[in-house]
Design a protein around this motif. Structure first.
Motif, PDB file in Angstrom:
ATOM      1  N   THR A   1       0.750  -1.317   0.005  1.00  0.00           N
ATOM      2  CA  THR A   1      -0.034  -0.193  -0.082  1.00  0.00           C
ATOM      3  C   THR A   1       0.812   1.285  -0.180  1.00  0.00           C
ATOM      4  N   LEU A   2       0.577   2.185  -0.745  1.00  0.00           N
ATOM      5  CA  LEU A   2       1.425   3.430  -1.111  1.00  0.00           C
ATOM      6  C   LEU A   2       0.801   4.500  -0.232  1.00  0.00           C
ATOM      7  N   PRO A   3       1.571   5.444   0.492  1.00  0.00           N
ATOM      8  CA  PRO A   3       2.974   5.564   0.192  1.00  0.00           C
ATOM      9  C   PRO A   3       3.594   4.473   0.854  1.00  0.00           C
ATOM     10  N   LEU A   4       4.855   4.125   0.562  1.00  0.00           N
ATOM     11  CA  LEU A   4       5.666   3.259   1.463  1.00  0.00           C
ATOM     12  C   LEU A   4       7.060   3.477   1.392  1.00  0.00           C
ATOM     13  N   VAL A   5       7.719   3.062   2.462  1.00  0.00           N
ATOM     14  CA  VAL A   5       9.260   3.107   2.661  1.00  0.00           C
ATOM     15  C   VAL A   5       9.607   2.023   2.365  1.00  0.00           C
ATOM     16  N   PRO A   6      10.378   1.479   1.144  1.00  0.00           N
ATOM     17  CA  PRO A   6      10.931   0.342   0.881  1.00  0.00           C
ATOM     18  C   PRO A   6      12.034  -0.094   1.818  1.00  0.00           C
ATOM     19  N   GLY A   7      12.650  -1.289   1.567  1.00  0.00           N
ATOM     20  CA  GLY A   7      13.825  -1.790   2.252  1.00  0.00           C
ATOM     21  C   GLY A   7      13.585  -2.864   2.911  1.00  0.00           C
ATOM     22  N   HIS A   8      14.132  -4.134   3.027  1.00  0.00           N
ATOM     23  CA  HIS A   8      13.665  -5.341   3.855  1.00  0.00           C
ATOM     24  C   HIS A   8      15.091  -6.036   4.153  1.00  0.00           C
ATOM     25  N   GLU A   9      16.338  -5.631   3.774  1.00  0.00           N
ATOM     26  CA  GLU A   9      17.543  -6.426   4.113  1.00  0.00           C
ATOM     27  C   GLU A   9      18.214  -5.244   4.935  1.00  0.00           C
ATOM     28  N   LEU A  10      18.594  -5.618   6.352  1.00  0.00           N
ATOM     29  CA  LEU A  10      18.971  -4.515   7.223  1.00  0.00           C
ATOM     30  C   LEU A  10      19.741  -4.994   8.358  1.00  0.00           C
ATOM     31  N   ALA A  11      20.694  -4.076   9.094  1.00  0.00           N
ATOM     32  CA  ALA A  11      21.171  -4.093  10.079  1.00  0.00           C
ATOM     33  C   ALA A  11      21.332  -3.119  10.827  1.00  0.00           C
ATOM     34  N   GLY A  12      21.384  -2.878  12.174  1.00  0.00           N
ATOM     35  CA  GLY A  12      21.500  -1.888  12.971  1.00  0.00           C
ATOM     36  C   GLY A  12      21.253  -2.091  14.480  1.00  0.00           C
ATOM     37  N   THR A  13      21.273  -1.027  15.194  1.00  0.00           N
ATOM     38  CA  THR A  13      21.269  -1.166  16.664  1.00  0.00           C
ATOM     39  C   THR A  13      19.766  -0.748  17.142  1.00  0.00           C
ATOM     40  N   VAL A  14      19.101  -1.641  18.170  1.00  0.00           N
ATOM     41  CA  VAL A  14      17.982  -1.406  18.749  1.00  0.00           C
ATOM     42  C   VAL A  14      17.785  -0.044  19.409  1.00  0.00           C
TER      43      VAL A  14
END
Length: 365
Positions: free
Chosen positions: A53-66
């Motif tokens: 559903t738009l609008p959407l922020v894409p991106g599904h491969e990730l690494a980071g800090t909680v």
């Protein structure tokens, strides 16, 4: 926070300020250090996924800090360095509780079912089921690549195809998933034939250990993605049979088109195993698949959909000891603005490796 936003299918995404996410019940918010630019993101941008559903922020491969944790989360605290599969299970159903969250019927997927990781922050559901601790020895870009492409290839070859030492495997498509598959297959003692339209990608496949490569870009045979698939094997499949003395034991389609699926199946020897990883957008309802060959040669056709968090420890152990090196597939690291510019061209570009977005990079100009 700043984020890449898709406002209309097939139109250039924009980078703009959006509201910071809050941790959902049972979930967390992660500050994104690295997020992969993947062909699946392009499918969402192009409108191929009816769950978007738009609008959407894409991106599904990730690494980071909680950076924020819901009160009912048990296993995770602020400051933990994490990654996650792109398929996030609900944490409650029989599939999740048995460690098979990749087929959870109530799954969520950042960048598809809700805003994803092309942003400074991302919210993730069911953290106790879906988060994976990243060891100190694994860098952010390498950890991000595990979330979809590398983990998908790992499970496709190990758990689904049951690839064994000495077997031949055809990898169709030498992008992120395909190059990951080449590296993993070689590490398992298999013999690899890599197929792609890009000479640069095939060069990298050879450097990763592919025994043979087949260039699939010959304009004289008409065998391009989206063409009508004829009744018999293509030039690509015939070449694979010649190189391997009768076809490979395993074939993996890492692209997702009628032509590449047919090439992979026709590349197999009798009683081979085909693994479909690349998404196949609907073409007049469903793309054609050479089922006559599947039946006559007793081909096993296997779907493979990511990898659950429960299966990550074995993969991470191989990465930690250097048996697998996803960092060697990294081509470039870009900022959010460059990531937004590159997204519409992912399906037609032929980069020899993985592109990662780092949202922490400063705004240009």
């Amino acid at each position: 926070m700043r984020a890449v936003v898709v406002e209309q299918y097939g139109q250039a995404p924009v980078v703009r300020e959006v509201a910071d996410p809050e941790p959902p019940p049972g979930g967390v918010v992660v500050r994104v250090h690295a997020t992969g630019l993947c062909r699946s993101d392009w499918h969402a941008w192009a409108g191929h996924d009816d769950g978007v559903t738009l609008p959407l922020v894409p991106g599904h491969e990730l690494a980071g800090t909680v950076v924020a944790v819901a009160p009912d989360v048990r296993r995770w605290r602020v400051g933990a360095r994490v990654t996650t599969p792109f398929v996030c299970g609900c944490g409650r159903c029989a599939w999740c509780t048995s460690g098979q969250a990749q087929v959870c019927p109530d799954q969520t997927q950042p960048g598809f079912t809700h805003d994803g990781s092309f942003a400074e922050l991302v919210a993730l559901r069911a953290a106790d089921t879906n988060l994976v601790a990243v060891p100190d020895a694994v860098g952010d870009a390498a950890a991000a690549s595990l979330g979809c492409r590398f983990a998908t290839a790992y499970r496709a070859l190990s758990a689904r195809a049951d690839l064994r030492p000495g077997e031949w495997v055809t990898v169709v498509g030498a992008g992120g998933v395909g190059l990951s598959a080449v590296m993993i297959a070689v590490a398992r003692g298999a013999r690899v034939v890599a197929v792609d339209r890009s000479p640069a990608a095939l060069d990298l496949a050879r450097r990763l250990g592919a025994e043979h490569t087949v260039l699939a870009a010959d304009p004289t045979d008409g065998h391009e993605a989206g063409r009508d698939v004829g009744p018999g094997p293509s030039r690509v499949a015939e070449e694979v049979h010649d190189l391997t003395g009768g076809g490979t034991h395993v074939a993996l389609d890492a692209v997702g088109s009628a032509a590449t699926c047919a090439d992979a199946i026709h590349s197999l020897r009798r009683r081979g195993r085909h693994v479909q990883v690349g998404l196949l957008p609907a073409v007049d309802g469903h793309p054609p698949v050479p089922m006559d060959r599947v039946v006559a040669w007793e081909i096993d056709v296997l779907g493979s959909h990511g990898m659950a968090a429960a299966d990550y420890p074995a993969l991470l152990a191989e990465v930690e000891r250097g048996a697998l090196r996803p960092q060697d597939l990294l081509e470039r690291v870009v900022d959010l603005d460059e990531g937004a510019r590159l997204l519409p061209g992912v399906a037609t570009a032929s980069p020899a490796g993985i592109t990662v977005i780092d949202p922490r990079l400063p705004v240009r100009g």
